[in-house]
Design an enzyme around this catalytic site. Sequence first.
Site, short mmCIF file in Angstrom:
data_model
loop_
_atom_site.label_atom_id
_atom_site.label_comp_id
_atom_site.label_asym_id
_atom_site.label_seq_id
_atom_site.Cartn_x
_atom_site.Cartn_y
_atom_site.Cartn_z
N CYS A 265 -1.96 -2.72 7.54
CA CYS A 265 -1.83 -3.63 6.40
C CYS A 265 -0.54 -4.44 6.42
CB CYS A 265 -2.03 -2.86 5.10
SG CYS A 265 -3.76 -2.34 4.95
N LYS B 210 -7.01 -4.88 -3.23
CA LYS B 210 -7.77 -5.44 -2.11
C LYS B 210 -8.68 -4.37 -1.53
CE LYS B 210 -4.07 -4.29 1.09
NZ LYS B 210 -4.79 -3.25 1.82
N ASP C 28 0.79 -1.25 0.00
CA ASP C 28 0.00 0.00 0.00
C ASP C 28 0.82 1.30 0.00
OD1 ASP C 28 -1.91 -1.96 0.25
OD2 ASP C 28 -2.88 -1.13 2.03
C1 VGL Z 1 -4.70 0.68 5.67
C2 VGL Z 1 -6.29 1.52 7.08
C3 VGL Z 1 -7.25 1.40 6.10
C4 VGL Z 1 -3.28 0.30 5.46
C5 VGL Z 1 -5.66 0.55 4.68
O1 VGL Z 1 -2.84 0.24 4.30
O2 VGL Z 1 -2.58 0.04 6.47
N1 VGL Z 1 -5.04 1.15 6.88
N2 VGL Z 1 -6.92 0.91 4.91
#
Ligand code: VGL
Length: 203
Positions: A156, A111, A15
């Site tokens: 994540c 995702k 991410d």
């Molecule tokens: C994430 C919160 C919501 C992350 C993704 O990538 O850690 N955290 N969505």
Amino acid sequence: MTNIDFAKSALIAVDVQNDFCPGGALAVADGGSVVAPLNDLALRFNAANAPVIATQDWHPAGHSSFLSSLSSGRAPAEGEVLWPDHCVQGTAGAEFHKDLNMNAVTLIVRKGFRPSIDSYSAFFENDRKTATGLGYFLKGLGIEALYMGGLATDYCVFFSAMDALKLGFKVYILRDAVRGVNYPEGSVEKALSAMESAGVSMI
Ligand code: VGL
Ligand code: ZN
């Protein structure tokens, strides 16, 4: 750095997207600094023809993980963490950090696109059952070890690392290539020590 057995290893950049970097909707302090170490390692994996995976949080507008989704009258589940709108499909915030070397990436795993299920982990969504397919992909290639960095340490990255262990992978967290949300306060430390106790190696 440790010697990497490239024939059995994959790199996973979790991410590394604009919304998790300073200026983004769910900014992680210093988030952009994961880019340089990930790029360096990605080139080494590329040179060895080893897989380089980038995950991408990829939510439809109005996703159930957004605080704003409560305005449609939904009650949050016990202990459910809700977030500002972030990584909405097709928006600039969902794009990878502009300096992340996407030419080095061999697979992108999206995702969190099912409207009613969030997905922190790169392997299983938050219902803990729905697979993203990444585990099968890596097993199919004979991968045994995962080198992981990205955002966020306490969400994540944490859930991806813990699931990877459960799937039987050896997991290495690139300590200088992760940054955390630290919400609630202390969650980064908690995540790091939980990963270490579970058998994740910090390198
Ligand atoms: C994430 C919160 C919501 C992350 C993704 O990538 O850690 N955290 N969505
Ligand atoms: Zn998200």
